[in-house]
Design a protein around this motif. Structure first.
Motif, PDB file in Angstrom:
ATOM      1  N   PRO A   1       0.821  -1.226   0.164  1.00  0.00           N
ATOM      2  CA  PRO A   1       0.032   0.074   0.052  1.00  0.00           C
ATOM      3  C   PRO A   1       0.678   1.168   0.074  1.00  0.00           C
ATOM      4  O   PRO A   1       0.553   2.445  -0.467  1.00  0.00           O
ATOM      5  CB  PRO A   1      -0.768   0.068   1.479  1.00  0.00           C
ATOM      6  N   LEU A   2       2.045   1.275   0.777  1.00  0.00           N
ATOM      7  CA  LEU A   2       2.858   2.222   0.798  1.00  0.00           C
ATOM      8  C   LEU A   2       3.336   2.805  -0.561  1.00  0.00           C
ATOM      9  O   LEU A   2       3.190   4.074  -1.368  1.00  0.00           O
ATOM     10  CB  LEU A   2       4.094   2.294   1.637  1.00  0.00           C
ATOM     11  N   ILE A   3       3.864   1.737  -1.457  1.00  0.00           N
ATOM     12  CA  ILE A   3       4.374   2.149  -2.845  1.00  0.00           C
ATOM     13  C   ILE A   3       2.948   2.406  -3.728  1.00  0.00           C
ATOM     14  O   ILE A   3       3.209   3.401  -4.474  1.00  0.00           O
ATOM     15  CB  ILE A   3       4.888   0.418  -3.404  1.00  0.00           C
ATOM     16  N   THR A   4       2.006   1.753  -3.869  1.00  0.00           N
ATOM     17  CA  THR A   4       0.891   2.137  -4.689  1.00  0.00           C
ATOM     18  C   THR A   4       0.325   3.590  -4.608  1.00  0.00           C
ATOM     19  O   THR A   4      -0.306   4.198  -5.450  1.00  0.00           O
ATOM     20  CB  THR A   4      -0.481   0.853  -4.784  1.00  0.00           C
ATOM     21  N   ASN A   5       0.563   3.962  -3.303  1.00  0.00           N
ATOM     22  CA  ASN A   5      -0.047   5.205  -2.760  1.00  0.00           C
ATOM     23  C   ASN A   5       0.792   6.494  -2.831  1.00  0.00           C
ATOM     24  O   ASN A   5       0.564   7.329  -2.393  1.00  0.00           O
ATOM     25  CB  ASN A   5      -0.706   4.959  -1.482  1.00  0.00           C
ATOM     26  N   THR A   6       2.089   5.909  -3.338  1.00  0.00           N
ATOM     27  CA  THR A   6       3.152   6.983  -3.322  1.00  0.00           C
ATOM     28  C   THR A   6       3.695   7.114  -4.570  1.00  0.00           C
ATOM     29  O   THR A   6       3.896   8.116  -5.351  1.00  0.00           O
ATOM     30  CB  THR A   6       4.072   7.070  -2.232  1.00  0.00           C
ATOM     31  N   LEU A   7       4.395   6.041  -4.975  1.00  0.00           N
ATOM     32  CA  LEU A   7       5.385   6.044  -6.276  1.00  0.00           C
ATOM     33  C   LEU A   7       4.720   5.773  -7.652  1.00  0.00           C
ATOM     34  O   LEU A   7       5.284   6.119  -8.486  1.00  0.00           O
ATOM     35  CB  LEU A   7       6.528   4.864  -5.780  1.00  0.00           C
ATOM     36  N   VAL A   8       3.723   4.891  -7.564  1.00  0.00           N
ATOM     37  CA  VAL A   8       3.049   4.225  -8.559  1.00  0.00           C
ATOM     38  C   VAL A   8       2.706   5.453  -9.713  1.00  0.00           C
ATOM     39  O   VAL A   8       3.033   5.389 -10.958  1.00  0.00           O
ATOM     40  CB  VAL A   8       2.058   3.335  -8.629  1.00  0.00           C
ATOM     41  N   LEU A   9       1.793   6.313  -9.319  1.00  0.00           N
ATOM     42  CA  LEU A   9       1.233   7.363 -10.278  1.00  0.00           C
ATOM     43  C   LEU A   9       2.586   8.276 -11.045  1.00  0.00           C
ATOM     44  O   LEU A   9       2.360   8.100 -12.179  1.00  0.00           O
ATOM     45  CB  LEU A   9       0.354   8.194  -9.337  1.00  0.00           C
ATOM     46  N   PRO A  10       3.339   8.822  -9.881  1.00  0.00           N
ATOM     47  CA  PRO A  10       4.491   9.610 -10.573  1.00  0.00           C
ATOM     48  C   PRO A  10       5.483   8.996 -11.716  1.00  0.00           C
ATOM     49  O   PRO A  10       5.659   9.230 -12.599  1.00  0.00           O
ATOM     50  CB  PRO A  10       5.222  10.423  -9.519  1.00  0.00           C
ATOM     51  N   LEU A  11       6.017   7.668 -11.213  1.00  0.00           N
ATOM     52  CA  LEU A  11       6.768   6.893 -11.920  1.00  0.00           C
ATOM     53  C   LEU A  11       6.095   6.305 -13.151  1.00  0.00           C
ATOM     54  O   LEU A  11       6.573   6.361 -14.165  1.00  0.00           O
ATOM     55  CB  LEU A  11       7.339   5.844 -11.147  1.00  0.00           C
ATOM     56  N   GLY A  12       4.813   5.741 -12.782  1.00  0.00           N
ATOM     57  CA  GLY A  12       4.094   5.128 -14.096  1.00  0.00           C
ATOM     58  C   GLY A  12       3.593   6.280 -15.321  1.00  0.00           C
ATOM     59  O   GLY A  12       3.982   6.006 -16.379  1.00  0.00           O
ATOM     60  N   SER A  13       3.417   7.504 -14.638  1.00  0.00           N
ATOM     61  CA  SER A  13       3.149   8.506 -15.925  1.00  0.00           C
ATOM     62  C   SER A  13       4.549   8.617 -16.774  1.00  0.00           C
ATOM     63  O   SER A  13       4.193   9.066 -17.853  1.00  0.00           O
ATOM     64  CB  SER A  13       2.916   9.903 -15.076  1.00  0.00           C
ATOM     65  N   ILE A  14       5.683   8.467 -16.120  1.00  0.00           N
ATOM     66  CA  ILE A  14       6.712   8.449 -16.881  1.00  0.00           C
ATOM     67  C   ILE A  14       6.868   7.577 -17.742  1.00  0.00           C
ATOM     68  O   ILE A  14       7.232   7.831 -19.301  1.00  0.00           O
ATOM     69  CB  ILE A  14       7.910   8.780 -16.053  1.00  0.00           C
ATOM     70  N   MET A  15       6.688   6.124 -17.379  1.00  0.00           N
ATOM     71  CA  MET A  15       6.904   4.962 -18.063  1.00  0.00           C
ATOM     72  C   MET A  15       5.865   4.787 -19.218  1.00  0.00           C
ATOM     73  O   MET A  15       6.011   4.119 -20.284  1.00  0.00           O
ATOM     74  CB  MET A  15       6.890   3.898 -17.082  1.00  0.00           C
ATOM     75  N   ALA A  16       4.538   5.145 -18.819  1.00  0.00           N
ATOM     76  CA  ALA A  16       3.539   4.801 -19.701  1.00  0.00           C
ATOM     77  C   ALA A  16       3.452   4.907 -21.224  1.00  0.00           C
ATOM     78  O   ALA A  16       3.468   4.028 -22.072  1.00  0.00           O
ATOM     79  CB  ALA A  16       2.216   5.469 -19.282  1.00  0.00           C
ATOM     80  N   PRO A  17       4.149   6.311 -21.750  1.00  0.00           N
ATOM     81  CA  PRO A  17       4.097   6.420 -23.204  1.00  0.00           C
ATOM     82  C   PRO A  17       4.958   5.571 -23.858  1.00  0.00           C
ATOM     83  O   PRO A  17       4.714   5.013 -24.835  1.00  0.00           O
ATOM     84  CB  PRO A  17       4.893   7.620 -23.390  1.00  0.00           C
ATOM     85  N   ASN A  18       6.231   4.939 -23.088  1.00  0.00           N
ATOM     86  CA  ASN A  18       6.942   3.851 -23.792  1.00  0.00           C
ATOM     87  C   ASN A  18       6.321   2.508 -24.065  1.00  0.00           C
ATOM     88  O   ASN A  18       6.312   1.864 -24.944  1.00  0.00           O
ATOM     89  CB  ASN A  18       8.355   3.783 -23.109  1.00  0.00           C
ATOM     90  N   ILE A  19       5.618   2.371 -22.852  1.00  0.00           N
ATOM     91  CA  ILE A  19       4.720   0.947 -22.694  1.00  0.00           C
ATOM     92  C   ILE A  19       3.810   0.857 -24.101  1.00  0.00           C
ATOM     93  O   ILE A  19       3.607   0.053 -24.826  1.00  0.00           O
ATOM     94  CB  ILE A  19       4.328   0.608 -21.435  1.00  0.00           C
TER      95      ILE A  19
END
Length: 317
Positions: free
Chosen positions: A183-201
Motif C-alpha cells: 500500500p505504501l508504494i501504490t499510494n506514493t510511487l506508482v502514479l508519478p513513476l508510471g506516468s513517466i513510463m506509460a508512453p514507452n509501454i
C-alpha cells in the motif's frame, strides 16, 4: 554515522512519503473528476460486486473485455460505436479495473472473472452473446467458453493471451502484494513513476502505429490509480496458473472462435500464440494482419468488423 544525520534522513524520507501520498491522493481525485464513469453499474448475483459497463445499439449482443493494463476505454476509444451501429455492444471494466469493484484481488483468476461477467450478463438479461477478449481479456473469454458453452454464441480472440510457457516477470508488479510496503508504494510511487513510463509501454503495444495521445492520457491515468494497480498486480500473480489450466482444455471448446492477430505484435507472438491457438481449437478461424501490432482494433477496425460480421453469420441459428 552520527545520530543527528540518521534522524535527518529519516525525517526527510517521511516528509517525501507524505508529499507523494498527498500527490497521489489529489491526483487520483483529479483523474476521476476528469474521467468519471461513462456508463452504468450492475451487481453480480453471488458476490454483489458492482461492475461498470457501457451499452449501446441493438441486435446480436457483443461483449467486449479489455486486457490487463486497460479499462473499457480500450473499446470506447476504438470500435465500440462501430459495433453498436450493427449490434448490441456491451463493454465492461473487468473486475478490479476502471470503475468495477472487486474487494478480493487475491482471487482474480480467469475462472472467477468469467463467473462474475456471466452473472452480470444474466442480471442484464443478455443471452447468447459473442464474447470478444483483447490481450488478457482473451484468456477470460476462453475461460467463459469453457465454463458456459451453452450460453454463448461465439468468441473472438483479439490479440489474445492463450498460452504461457513460463511465469511472467513480475518485477515492480509484485510489490503491491506485500503487507505494509505494498500500500505504501501504490499510494506514493506508482502514479508519478508510471506516468513517466506509460508512453514507452504504449508505444510498444501500438507499434507500428503511433499511440493516440487521448488513449495514453485517459487509460494510463485510470490504470495507475492505487486500487487498479493493486488489482493488476494480483491478476498477474494468477496469470500463469490460470492460463495453463485452460490451455489444457482447448480441445473441449466447440464454440466457433475467430482469432485475430497482428503479425507485428510486440507483446505476444503470432506463431506461438495465434497459430498455436488455432491448431488447438476444433472450431476456429485465424486471420493474421500483416501490418498489425497488439492494438489491431485501433489500427484495423474495418478488419475486426468484417470478421465480427462473418462470425455472426456463421453462428446464426
Amino acid at each position: 554515522m552520527p545520530k543527528s544525520i540518521l534522524t535527518g534522513i529519516l525525517a526527510a524520507t517521511i516528509l517525501l512519503a507524505l508529499i507523494l501520498y498527498g500527490y497521489t491522493f489529489l491526483k487520483t481525485r483529479s483523474i476521476e473528476a476528469d474521467y468519471p464513469p461513462q456508463g452504468d453499474f450492475v451487481s453480480t448475483a453471488s458476490s454483489e460486486e458492482d461492475l461498470h459497463y457501457v451499452r449501446g445499439g441493438s441486435g446480436v449482443p457483443v461483449v467486449l473485455l479489455h486486457g490487463r493494463d486497460g479499462t473499457l476505454q480500450e473499446f470506447t476509444l476504438s470500435i465500440f460505436d462501430d459495433v453498436a451501429d450493427e449490434y448490441e455492444a456491451i463493454a465492461f471494466d473487468r473486475p478490479g479495473y476502471g470503475y468495477s469493484e472487486y474487494d478480493h484481488p487475491d482471487q482474480l483468476t480467469t475462472k472467477q472473472q468469467a463467473k462474475l461477467i456471466h452473472e452480470a450478463l444474466n442480471e442484464l438479461e443478455i443471452e447468447q452473446p459473442i464474447i470478444v477478449g483483447h490481450s488478457y481479456g482473451g484468456a477470460v473469454m476462453l475461460q467463459y467458453l469453457l465454463d458456459y458453452p451453452d450460453q454463448v454464441r461465439g468468441g473472438i480472440s483479439l490479440a489474445g493471451v492463450s498460452y504461457m510457457d513460463e511465469p511472467p516477470t513480475e518485477g515492480f508488479y509484485a510489490l503491491p502484494r506485500y503487507p505494509v510496503i505494498g500500500p505504501l508504494i501504490t499510494n506514493t510511487l506508482v502514479l508519478p513513476l508510471g506516468s513517466i513510463m506509460a508512453p514507452n509501454i504504449y508505444e510498444q503495444a501500438f507499434d507500428p502505429m503511433e499511440p493516440p495521445q487521448k488513449y495514453i492520457e485517459e487509460i494510463a491515468s485510470l490504470y495507475l490509480r492505487p486500487k487498479q494497480f493493486t488489482a493488476t498486480a494480483y491478476e498477474l500473480s494468477h496469470m500463469y496458473d490460470s492460463v495453463n489450466a485452460i490451455s489444457e482444455q482447448y480441445e473441449e471448446i466447440t464454440t466457433p472462435v475467430t482469432i485475430l492477430f497482428g503479425e507485428m505484435d510486440r507483446m505476444l507472438d503470432y506463431e506461438k500464440d495465434g497459430k498455436r491457438l488455432q491448431e488447438a481449437l476444433p472450431n476456429s478461424k485465424l486471420r493474421g494482419i500483416e501490418e498489425g501490432g497488439h492494438k489491431i482494433h485501433h489500427s484495423h477496425p474495418e478488419i475486426f468488423l468484417e470478421e465480427l460480421a462473418d462470425l455472426v453469420d456463421r453462428t446464426q441459428d
